[in-house]
Structure formats: structure tokens, C-alpha cells
Write an enzyme that holds these catalytic residues in place. Structure first.
Site, PDB file in Angstrom:
ATOM      1  N   THR A 124      -2.968   3.751  -1.478  1.00 54.01           N
ATOM      2  CA  THR A 124      -2.237   2.665  -2.127  1.00 54.01           C
ATOM      3  C   THR A 124      -2.569   2.571  -3.610  1.00 54.01           C
ATOM      4  OG1 THR A 124      -2.057   0.231  -2.205  1.00 54.01           O
ATOM      5  CG2 THR A 124      -4.104   1.125  -1.370  1.00 54.01           C
ATOM      6  N   ASP A 125      -1.629   2.035  -4.390  1.00 57.71           N
ATOM      7  CA  ASP A 125      -1.882   1.794  -5.809  1.00 57.71           C
ATOM      8  C   ASP A 125      -2.925   0.702  -6.025  1.00 57.71           C
ATOM      9  OD1 ASP A 125      -0.329  -0.402  -5.038  1.00 57.71           O
ATOM     10  OD2 ASP A 125       1.301   0.007  -6.449  1.00 57.71           O
ATOM     11  N   GLU A 126      -3.228  -0.080  -4.998  1.00 56.39           N
ATOM     12  CA  GLU A 126      -4.166  -1.200  -5.150  1.00 56.39           C
ATOM     13  C   GLU A 126      -5.595  -0.748  -5.432  1.00 56.39           C
ATOM     14  OE1 GLU A 126      -3.705  -4.605  -2.588  1.00 56.39           O
ATOM     15  OE2 GLU A 126      -1.795  -3.846  -1.847  1.00 56.39           O
ATOM     16  N   TYR A 148      -9.575  -5.092   1.025  1.00 51.65           N
ATOM     17  CA  TYR A 148      -8.656  -4.063   1.503  1.00 51.65           C
ATOM     18  C   TYR A 148      -8.624  -2.885   0.544  1.00 51.65           C
ATOM     19  CZ  TYR A 148      -4.234  -1.574   1.674  1.00 51.65           C
ATOM     20  OH  TYR A 148      -3.280  -0.581   1.673  1.00 51.65           O
ATOM     21  N   LYS A 152      -9.828   1.119   1.061  1.00 55.06           N
ATOM     22  CA  LYS A 152      -8.956   2.276   0.868  1.00 55.06           C
ATOM     23  C   LYS A 152      -9.517   3.207  -0.207  1.00 55.06           C
ATOM     24  CE  LYS A 152      -5.548   3.181   2.496  1.00 55.06           C
ATOM     25  NZ  LYS A 152      -5.261   4.046   3.677  1.00 55.06           N
TER      26      LYS A 152
END
Length: 325
Positions: A124-126, A148, A152
Site C-alpha cells: 500500500t501507499d500508506e 496498519y 505492511k
């Protein structure tokens, strides 16, 4: 014939990838390995349940014995399995660390033992945190702000370390916000759509100016197939949709499309550690693999809203599971 293990394949993005693979790749065999947690929906795979090149195995990626059994004989792994809801990670991070970090390591260990030819880690970009201006390239240092995102990021680093240390053919992808049919009704577009369809209020965090880039799940699936086939080992690829809008703008689009009362928007206190903006530089996947998103956001959003309007039988039973009602 390529034998592909898809972990988390009963989820939103994983099930789209599986359906697309079986529809477009006549020489591939696909095995889904999924724990069917609250957001894993077996019905997402109903379209392919009887397909001769499809099989489903119920299991947990944190279970080394089960993973070892399902990994045997596989040519490639695409790892979608993850706890992915930021709000849930803020309330309690343990499940996120267990599944996203420890589970990924169990998969990597098994892939090494069984000499799997390719391991695609879907991320994810997060993991990058927040960016005020410009866009992140794949060389950007990781700076996650939520449990989260941190879990990741940890999984990504373990996967890349496995490539560098042991030579496993690993490719990491990082995508922007996905939307489309079959998305579990806890994420913003299906959450707001289903609540507005029921005449209920929708919770808008803070000032609503947080910006996200939106990628249709079908475009994401196409990009992942390209990465599976032609991505370079040890590399990271960004997958973006090219449409950045604020949460306030997104809410207005949904209100208009559903002819809903603007008074149904309920301003709520901002999420803890809420990232202001995400933005991915996608030049690498465009130039190396020729990927371009095909579904304009306005068209994709209209189609998605129509799907939820027509598929109450899919999402209404899930509301209690999501603890949203």
C-alpha cells in the site's frame, strides 16, 4: 501451465485478481488460500467456484504446517492476505502484526523451501506516511503513521530482505486507494454508499480535506498480472489510478449520485494520525511494464454505486460482521 497461489483470495482485491486470472489466462491454475476472517467472503469467488483450474483451501498464513502443505508444487505466490482497516489497527494492532508481518514471514519461509519461482507482495501507499506536495517514487524511505501501515511496511521489508539474503524472486507492489464491486462495507466508498442507500448519515473525518488517489480494482488486477509476468526481481512498483480528490469532494460526488440529503454528512473528530495526502509516482510501471489505468474515476464510481444499489443481497448480510450497524 503456471500454478499460482493467491493468499487472501476471498477478499476484495484478491477475488478480483482470481476472477480475472481464470478469465484471461487459460494456462494458469489458481489456488486460493484464505482464512475467511470477517472481511473474507467466500461468495466473492462464486463465479469461479466450479472452474476446473480453481481450488480453494481454508487456512491461516500464520500456520506454518498449513502454509507448507499448500505451498508445495506452486510456481508463484501473490500475497493479498492482510488485516487492512486502519481504524481497526488503531483500536488494536496485535492482529495486524500477527497477520501482516508474521504471516508474511511464514509465507516467505515456505516459498524458499519449495523453490517458488516468484513471490508478489501486495502492499500500500500508506507505508510512506503523508506527503504535502509532489509524489513518492519507489525510492522514498518508509515512514508509516498507523499501526496498519507500519505492519505492511514491515512485511515489505521482510520480503525484500528475503530476496537480497536468500535470492527469492520477490516483487513488491504498492497501490493507491482501491474501489469497485465486492469491497467490504467498512471502507469509505462502500460504507458511505450503503449508508446513504439506507438513508443514514455518513461520518466525515475532520475537515474532509484529506486527499487520496483512487484506483479501480480491475485496473489494479491488470497491473498485478503484468508485475507477476514481467516485473523485475527485487523491485518495487507503484500502481496508481491518477485521480486525486479530497474526502469532502468524494462525499459530495456520492451525495449527488445517490440524490442524498447533504444534511446526512456528520462531521466526526479526525482519525488519530490521519495522513493528509498520498500520491504515488507511477512512471516506473508505465515505462517498464506499459501499465496505464483504463477506467476513468467518474465512470468507475458510477458503476460501483450501481453495483451496490443492485446487490443488497451481498452487502446487507455483511453489515453485522463489519460491526457497522
Amino acid at each position: 501451465m503456471t500454478r499460482v497461489l493467491v493468499t487472501g483470495g476471498a477478499g476484495f482485491i484478491g477475488s478480483e485478481f482470481v476472477r480475472s486470472m481464470l478469465r484471461t489466462r487459460p494456462l494458469d491454475r489458481v489456488t486460493v488460500f484464505d482464512k475467511l476472517t470477517y472481511s473474507g467472503v467466500r461468495q466473492n469467488l462464486a463465479e469461479v467456484a466450479d472452474h476446473p483450474r480453481f481450488s480453494f483451501v481454508l487456512g491461516d498464513i500464520c500456520d506454518p504446517v498449513a502454509v507448507d502443505q499448500v505451498m508445495a508444487g506452486q510456481d508463484a505466490v501473490v500475497n493479498f492476505a492482510a488485516e487492512s482497516h486502519v481504524d481497526r489497527s488503531i483500536r488494536g494492532a496485535e492482529d495486524f502484526v500477527r497477520t501482516n508481518v508474521m504471516g508474511t514471514q511464514v509465507l516467505l519461509d515456505a516459498a524458499l523451501r519449495h523453490r517458488v519461482g516468484r513471490f508478489v507482495q501486495v502492499s500500500t501507499d500508506e507505508v510512506y506516511g503523508s506527503i504535502d506536495r509532489g509524489s513518492w517514487t519507489e525510492r522514498q524511505p518508509l515512514a508509516p503513521n498507523s499501526p496498519y501501515a507500519a505492519s505492511k511496511a514491515g512485511a515489505d521489508l521482510l520480503a525484500l530482505a528475503c530476496h537480497r539474503t536468500h535470492g527469492l524472486d520477490v516483487v513488491v507492489t504498492r497501490c493507491s486507494n482501491n474501489y469497485g464491486p465486492y469491497q467490504f462495507p467498512e471502507k469509505v466508498i462502500p460504507l458511505f454508499t450503503t449508508r446513504l442507500l439506507n438513508g443514514r448519515s455518513v461520518p466525515l473525518y475532520g475537515d474532509g480535506r484529506n486527499v487520496r488517489d483512487w484506483l479501480h480494482v480491475q485496473d489494479h488486477g491488470r497491473a498485478l498480472a503484468l508485475v507477476l509476468d514481467r516485473g523485475r526481481a527485487g523491485e518495487v512498483y507503484h500502481i496508481g489510478g491518477g485521480t486525486e480528490i479530497s474526502n469532502r469532494e468524494l462525499t459530495d460526488l456520492l451525495l449527488t449520485a445517490l440524490d442524498a440529503d447533504p444534511g446526512l454528512v456528520e462531521r466526526v473528530p479526525d482519525r488519530k494520525g490521519h495522513d493528509r495526502r498520498y500520491s504515488l509516482d507511477t512512471e516506473k510501471i508505465r515505462t517498464e511494464l506499459g501499465f496505464e489505468p483504463r477506467i476513468p474515476f467518474t465512470d468507475g464510481l458510477a458503476q460501483t454505486i450501481s453495483w451496490y444499489r443492485d446487490h443488497r443481497d451481498w452487502w446487507e448480510p455483511l453489515l453485522e460482521r463489519a460491526a457497522l450497524e
